[in-house]
Design an enzyme around this catalytic site. Structure first.
Site, PDB file in Angstrom:
ATOM      1  CG  ASN A  39      50.061  70.706  66.734  1.00  0.00           C
ATOM      2  OD1 ASN A  39      49.455  70.016  65.921  1.00  0.00           O
ATOM      3  ND2 ASN A  39      50.815  71.750  66.364  1.00  0.00           N
TER       4      ASN A  39
ATOM      5  CB  VAL B   6      58.476  69.709  72.460  1.00  0.00           C
ATOM      6  CG1 VAL B   6      57.483  70.847  72.301  1.00  0.00           C
ATOM      7  CG2 VAL B   6      58.676  68.959  71.149  1.00  0.00           C
TER       8      VAL B   6
ATOM      9  CE  LYS C   2      52.835  62.871  64.729  1.00  0.00           C
ATOM     10  NZ  LYS C   2      52.394  63.977  65.614  1.00  0.00           N
TER      11      LYS C   2
ATOM     12  CB  ILE D 158      45.624  68.215  57.601  1.00  0.00           C
ATOM     13  CG1 ILE D 158      45.015  67.105  58.467  1.00  0.00           C
ATOM     14  CG2 ILE D 158      45.015  69.575  57.922  1.00  0.00           C
ATOM     15  CD1 ILE D 158      43.544  66.895  58.315  1.00  0.00           C
TER      16      ILE D 158
ATOM     17  N   GLY E 130      53.912  73.662  69.177  1.00  0.00           N
ATOM     18  CA  GLY E 130      53.847  73.826  67.726  1.00  0.00           C
ATOM     19  C   GLY E 130      52.659  74.672  67.330  1.00  0.00           C
TER      20      GLY E 130
ATOM     21  CB  SER F 196      49.682  60.722  62.180  1.00  0.00           C
ATOM     22  OG  SER F 196      49.554  60.409  60.802  1.00  0.00           O
TER      23      SER F 196
ATOM     24  CE1 TYR G 262      54.695  62.799  61.385  1.00  0.00           C
ATOM     25  CE2 TYR G 262      53.274  61.081  60.479  1.00  0.00           C
ATOM     26  CZ  TYR G 262      53.435  62.347  61.027  1.00  0.00           C
ATOM     27  OH  TYR G 262      52.334  63.151  61.212  1.00  0.00           O
TER      28      TYR G 262
ATOM     29  NE  ARG H  26      55.142  76.274  59.691  1.00  0.00           N
ATOM     30  CZ  ARG H  26      55.547  75.079  59.255  1.00  0.00           C
ATOM     31  NH1 ARG H  26      55.977  74.172  60.120  1.00  0.00           N
ATOM     32  NH2 ARG H  26      55.542  74.798  57.972  1.00  0.00           N
TER      33      ARG H  26
END
Length: 244
Positions: A87, A61, A156, A185, A9, A139, A152, A12
């Site tokens: 990432n 991935v 994580k 972020i 990743g 995260s 999510y 970006r």
């Protein structure tokens, strides 16, 4: 001695900042991307123009054969990977009862399975030379949990479990495995929330601002570098104190 890094990743957001930081610190960098081809290739050109070495390689991935082939392609051009940064990630915002099974499985396929695939691809060389650094990106939600982001946060959290367990297994081989857990972020995914929400999130952060991809990249570079030689199995939060 120049090291070869591979960043999933990497085209970006946080990944892009990590690639730039590692390149600035002397690493040759394999830049993995899935959809952001132009950005990844532009980043590779930027690094080469500055005298570094970089190659953009496409792979999902979650596809073991594809990401393994991409890593081999990068290694043929740049050398064996001794710094791996997992990432690549995707976002989700749904009530748990409305979360489709396909989305649940995709979350784990990208975050947990993706790390499994890449680590197994680079590990034989690291074990042979008895050195290497793996940095997984989790995260703060993987530590604390998150309403409406259960898939999510769960995936994580799995990354954190992987990090701690693998660190114990690989420490005798002098291979370090650590994790960075970013807070809120300012990336494309956050920008789409709108300024009102962004301002509210900044107010909830003790540091008084949101993080930047560069904030995370500095933490990753530290954990990947020689200055962290006696650090393994750790989860470093980069969140401005958000979950204190």
């Amino acid at each position: 001695m120049e090291k070869t890094a591979f960043v999933t990743g990497g085209g970006r957001g946080i990944g892009r900042a990590v690639v730039r930081r590692l390149a600035a610190e002397g690493c040759a960098v394999g830049i993995n991307y899935l959809q952001s081809r132009e950005a990844a290739e532009e980043l590779a050109r930027e690094i080469r123009q500055q005298g570094g070495r970089a190659l953009a390689v496409r792979a999902d991935v979650a596809d073991r054969a594809a990401i393994t082939a991409a890593i081999r392609q990068a290694e043929e051009a740049l050398g064996p990977v001794e710094v791996l940064v997992n990432n690549a990630g995707i976002a989700q915002n749904d009530l748990f009862q409305d979360t489709p099974e396909a989305l649940w499985r995709r979350m784990f396929a990208v975050h947990a399975d993706g790390a499994f695939h890449t680590i197994q691809a680079v590990l034989p060389h690291m074990l042979h030379v008895k050195r290497g650094a793996i940095v997984n990106i989790s995260s703060i939600w993987g530590l604390r949990g998150a309403s409406c982001e259960v898939a999510y946060a769960s995936s994580k959290a799995a990354v954190i479990g992987l990090t701690r367990s693998l660190a114990m297994e690989l420490a005798p081989s002098r291979i370090r495995v650590n994790c960075v857990a970013p807070g809120v972020i300012r990336t494309d995914m956050v920008e789409c929330l709108g300024e009102e929400t962004i301002s509210s999130l900044a107010e909830q952060t003790p540091a008084g601002r949101l993080g930047t991809p560069e904030d995370v990249a500095r933490a990753v570079a530290f954990l990947a570098g020689e200055g962290a030689d006696f650090i393994t199995g750790q989860v470093l939060t980069v969140d401005g104190g958000f979950i204190l």
